[in-house]
Write a protein that holds these residues in place. Structure first.
Motif, PDB file in Angstrom:
ATOM      1  N   VAL A 178     -55.590  73.593  20.767  1.00 50.81           N
ATOM      2  CA  VAL A 178     -54.521  73.254  21.702  1.00 50.81           C
ATOM      3  C   VAL A 178     -53.177  73.754  21.185  1.00 50.81           C
ATOM      4  N   TYR A 182     -50.813  76.554  23.072  1.00 47.14           N
ATOM      5  CA  TYR A 182     -49.409  76.280  23.418  1.00 47.14           C
ATOM      6  C   TYR A 182     -48.481  77.342  22.830  1.00 47.14           C
ATOM      7  N   ALA A 186     -46.199  79.905  24.968  1.00 45.94           N
ATOM      8  CA  ALA A 186     -44.761  79.982  24.701  1.00 45.94           C
ATOM      9  C   ALA A 186     -44.327  81.418  24.432  1.00 45.94           C
ATOM     10  N   ILE A 215     -54.105  74.642  29.640  1.00 43.86           N
ATOM     11  CA  ILE A 215     -52.666  74.502  29.414  1.00 43.86           C
ATOM     12  C   ILE A 215     -51.885  75.312  30.433  1.00 43.86           C
ATOM     13  N   LYS A 219     -49.509  73.055  32.540  1.00 43.19           N
ATOM     14  CA  LYS A 219     -48.189  72.996  31.913  1.00 43.19           C
ATOM     15  C   LYS A 219     -47.287  74.203  32.165  1.00 43.19           C
ATOM     16  N   ARG A 220     -47.780  75.242  32.805  1.00 43.18           N
ATOM     17  CA  ARG A 220     -46.937  76.438  32.881  1.00 43.18           C
ATOM     18  C   ARG A 220     -45.648  76.187  33.657  1.00 43.18           C
ATOM     19  N   MET A 223     -43.239  74.080  31.520  1.00 37.90           N
ATOM     20  CA  MET A 223     -42.721  74.861  30.394  1.00 37.90           C
ATOM     21  C   MET A 223     -41.660  75.843  30.867  1.00 37.90           C
ATOM     22  N   HIS A 237     -48.839  65.636  17.126  1.00 40.02           N
ATOM     23  CA  HIS A 237     -49.569  66.887  16.892  1.00 40.02           C
ATOM     24  C   HIS A 237     -49.353  67.355  15.447  1.00 40.02           C
ATOM     25  N   ASP A 277     -42.730  66.562  24.189  1.00 38.55           N
ATOM     26  CA  ASP A 277     -44.105  66.993  24.402  1.00 38.55           C
ATOM     27  C   ASP A 277     -44.411  68.213  23.541  1.00 38.55           C
ATOM     28  N   HIS A 278     -45.685  68.379  23.174  1.00 38.46           N
ATOM     29  CA  HIS A 278     -46.017  69.516  22.310  1.00 38.46           C
ATOM     30  C   HIS A 278     -45.819  70.869  22.988  1.00 38.46           C
ATOM     31  N   SER A 279     -45.652  70.877  24.293  1.00 39.62           N
ATOM     32  CA  SER A 279     -45.283  72.132  24.961  1.00 39.62           C
ATOM     33  C   SER A 279     -43.896  72.607  24.549  1.00 39.62           C
TER      34      SER A 279
END
Length: 292
Positions: A178, A182, A186, A215, A219-220, A223, A237, A277-279
């Motif tokens: 994960v 991410y 990114a 993801i 999440k796109r 992000m 994380h 968030d880890h994003s």
């Protein structure tokens, strides 16, 4: 109906315990946060005044705690689960912790006639709320079969992956993957935007090809919009990547990409992004590219 003692009613444990209540089980929950306990009571559960109260009379005890020190304290410590639970009780630890801690808990429990499973989850807050978690379970096959009806209430993908500690190893593998995805999403966003390409259009195309992944699916858009409300915090994380690296050392294998991702996550935490968030790894990549 099963009587369940649920210890740890945080971001994940709160909706999970609520699903178990809705499924008809008697859930007695404990958390240091009184608001979390009140939320369970509002959903039809019962408040426990402490670990002893949660464990008393429970057929199954579920723990969902932040890290191994909390699990060791609640389970192995004085006045802990293993001291108080009756022989035959099934302890399902759904925390994400070191595999060796899960093995130590199982060994200590065996001498008291208490059955143990390590059953960490993947899916974040959204998965917990939607009862769609992936649950990777380590322990005895018979104990997994006994716990399966409860796990099916909170999860969509429930798999017995091996002996005690195996669930935690699979979770470590999940977290390194994960984190890596991410970081790559990114980097893709930074590359597209720096090149003058519409990032949304670019990622929409990628999401329909071989680069497709969950993801990108989930999440796109947030992000690209730089919306980093925590579903799973960078702080957590960071902890999980430490578990992955320790597991790699224990298994005597080299995981060079995992090491790099762990450093990027550590950099995000050092820059004050731990509660995001880890994003928000996107912010780290932007910093490195001078585009923050």
């Amino acid at each position: 109906m099963t009587t369940i003692g649920f210890i740890g009613l945080g971001i994940m444990g709160s909706p999970m315990s609520g699903h178990l209540v809705a499924a008809g089980h008697a859930v007695r929950g404990f958390d240091l946060n009184a608001d979390s306990v009140a939320k369970l009571v509002a959903a039809g559960g019962t408040a426990a005044g402490g670990v002893a109260d949660a464990v008393a009379g429970a057929d199954v005890v579920i723990t969902m705690l932040p890290d191994h020190p909390q699990v060791e304290d609640v389970v192995l410590g004085d006045g802990g689960v293993l001291e108080l639970a009756a022989p035959g009780t099934l302890l399902v630890d759904m925390s994400t912790i070191r595999p060796e801690t899960s093995v130590a808990v199982a060994e200590a429990a065996a001498s008291k006639g208490i059955r143990v499973l390590d059953a960490p989850v993947s899916g974040g807050e959204a998965g917990a709320r939607q009862a769609s978690l992936s649950i990777m379970v380590g322990g005895e096959e018979a104990d997994f079969a006994a716990a399966r009806p409860l796990l099916d209430v909170v999860g969509k993908t429930v798999v017995h992956v091996g002996p005690h500690g195996a669930g935690q190893v699979v979770k470590a593998a999940n977290q390194l993957m994960v984190g890596g995805i991410y970081a790559l999403v990114a980097e893709a966003i930074v590359l597209l935007e720096a090149s003058g390409v519409d990032a949304k259009a670019g990622l929409d195309v990628l999401a329909g090809g071989l680069a497709a992944n969950r993801i990108l699916d989930l999440k796109r858009e947030t992000m690209i919009a730089r919306e980093f409300a925590p579903g799973f915090r960078i702080d957590l994380h960071h902890k999980d990547m430490g578990i992955a690296l320790a597991a790699a050392r224990q298994a005597d294998v080299a995981l060079p990409v995992t090491g790099l991702i762990a450093q990027l996550i550590a950099a995000g935490r050092a820059r004050g992004y731990g509660s995001l968030d880890h994003s928000a790894l996107l912010k780290v990549i932007e910093n490195l590219s001078g585009r923050a």
